[in-house]
Write a protein that holds these residues in place. Sequence first.
Motif, PDB file in Angstrom:
ATOM      1  N   ILE A  18       0.842  -1.161   0.111  1.00 60.57           N
ATOM      2  CA  ILE A  18       0.196   0.045  -0.057  1.00 60.57           C
ATOM      3  C   ILE A  18       0.930   1.150  -0.039  1.00 60.57           C
ATOM      4  O   ILE A  18       0.456   2.238  -0.694  1.00 60.57           O
ATOM      5  CB  ILE A  18      -0.991   0.158   1.136  1.00 60.57           C
ATOM      6  N   HIS A  19       2.006   1.167   0.974  1.00 62.17           N
ATOM      7  CA  HIS A  19       2.863   2.376   0.839  1.00 62.17           C
ATOM      8  C   HIS A  19       3.289   2.795  -0.705  1.00 62.17           C
ATOM      9  O   HIS A  19       3.533   3.787  -1.156  1.00 62.17           O
ATOM     10  CB  HIS A  19       3.977   2.112   1.837  1.00 62.17           C
ATOM     11  N   ALA A  20       3.868   1.618  -1.418  1.00 55.51           N
ATOM     12  CA  ALA A  20       4.290   1.695  -2.701  1.00 55.51           C
ATOM     13  C   ALA A  20       3.450   2.193  -3.556  1.00 55.51           C
ATOM     14  O   ALA A  20       3.532   3.096  -4.518  1.00 55.51           O
ATOM     15  CB  ALA A  20       4.668   0.443  -3.016  1.00 55.51           C
ATOM     16  N   LEU A  21       2.006   1.521  -3.449  1.00 58.42           N
ATOM     17  CA  LEU A  21       0.809   1.945  -4.261  1.00 58.42           C
ATOM     18  C   LEU A  21       0.604   3.453  -4.218  1.00 58.42           C
ATOM     19  O   LEU A  21       0.204   4.176  -5.197  1.00 58.42           O
ATOM     20  CB  LEU A  21      -0.251   1.008  -4.254  1.00 58.42           C
ATOM     21  N   ASP A  22       0.386   3.856  -3.000  1.00 58.53           N
ATOM     22  CA  ASP A  22       0.432   5.337  -2.573  1.00 58.53           C
ATOM     23  C   ASP A  22       1.211   6.401  -3.499  1.00 58.53           C
ATOM     24  O   ASP A  22       0.855   7.044  -4.209  1.00 58.53           O
ATOM     25  CB  ASP A  22       0.360   5.524  -1.193  1.00 58.53           C
TER      26      ASP A  22
END
Length: 365
Positions: free
Chosen positions: A351-355
Amino acid sequence: MKPKSHIVNLPVYQPGKPIEDVKRELGLDEVIKLASNENPYGASPKVKEAILAELENISIYPDGGAVELTADLAKTLGVNTNQIIFGCGSDEIIALLARAFFVPGDETIMADQTFSVYKSNADIEGAVSIEVPLVHGTHDLDAMLAKVNERTKMIWVCNPNNPTGTILSEQALTAFLDKVPANVLVVLDEAYCEYVTDPSYPNSIPYLEKYSNVVILRTFSKIYGLASLRIGYGIGQPDVIKLINQVREPFNTTRVAQAAAKAALKDQEYIASCRRANAAGILQLQGEFDRLGLEYFPAHGNFIMVDVRKPAGEIFDALLRKGIIIRAGHSKYPTHIRVTVGSEEQNKAFIHALDQVLEEQKAQV
């Protein structure tokens, strides 16, 4: 050398990109693979003990009939031993079904989009694949029934469906099976069934008594965590299993895989813990997708298909550069990615990378 003319242009199956390749190609030290729906918690500790013990017999051929494993599984499922066949993953059972039953010109019905191996094996045998579009990511059983004719040999039903993760209820599937002609084989691919918590999901084993034309596929690759050992199985009527066995290669499952599967079956407490952790992971990811305003299909396996509203290939490449491997390339869903439900920490990293990727995409507009 001249190959069969009808296989020359067949696509080659593309598995999830290996962690080692990504590390080497991009110079990354840490990579998280959420592309192949593997169990992030691995196999039961009892499996590892069984594998180590079996290494003493590594020079000895395996039991070609997997007799002990078959007996254990038959007891677990409540079926007879002559109703089970093992393969090098359930993929091999799919190939054996195609080899045993298809002749050129036969028709086979499947969803569009679903597991690609059904079509590829039908193509190899010269059968014609009739692909029926999904409705809201779910099999359209009425439309599939409408495609049945005198040339129909087999229908494939992936439940939960890969890649969308949707399920068919017991009510819907029973109504469907009641209407399928008895001479048409229905293959229920339940690779992810152990993850399902929805009470409407069917217990398909009793179907075998009512419908002589049903074959169920399952695997030890997913929740049991034995993906690298390649062992899956089919369950059906004895006469159908006998026909599949007649086209099976000898020694198609290894001693180590059989020993691991036997140990895995005995640790159902571990399987239950993986199911609970996966359910929590689904809620974790769905909550984050809701925060991001991203739509997704209901998830019943150990993966979620989410609409990132950008070309999926671009998101795949951008996430890859950040050390996250997901799955893209679904032709009917060009802006969707499929992500395996990982551990809590893996999900947070994704999720951090997708953000970051989505913010970078906005900045480029």
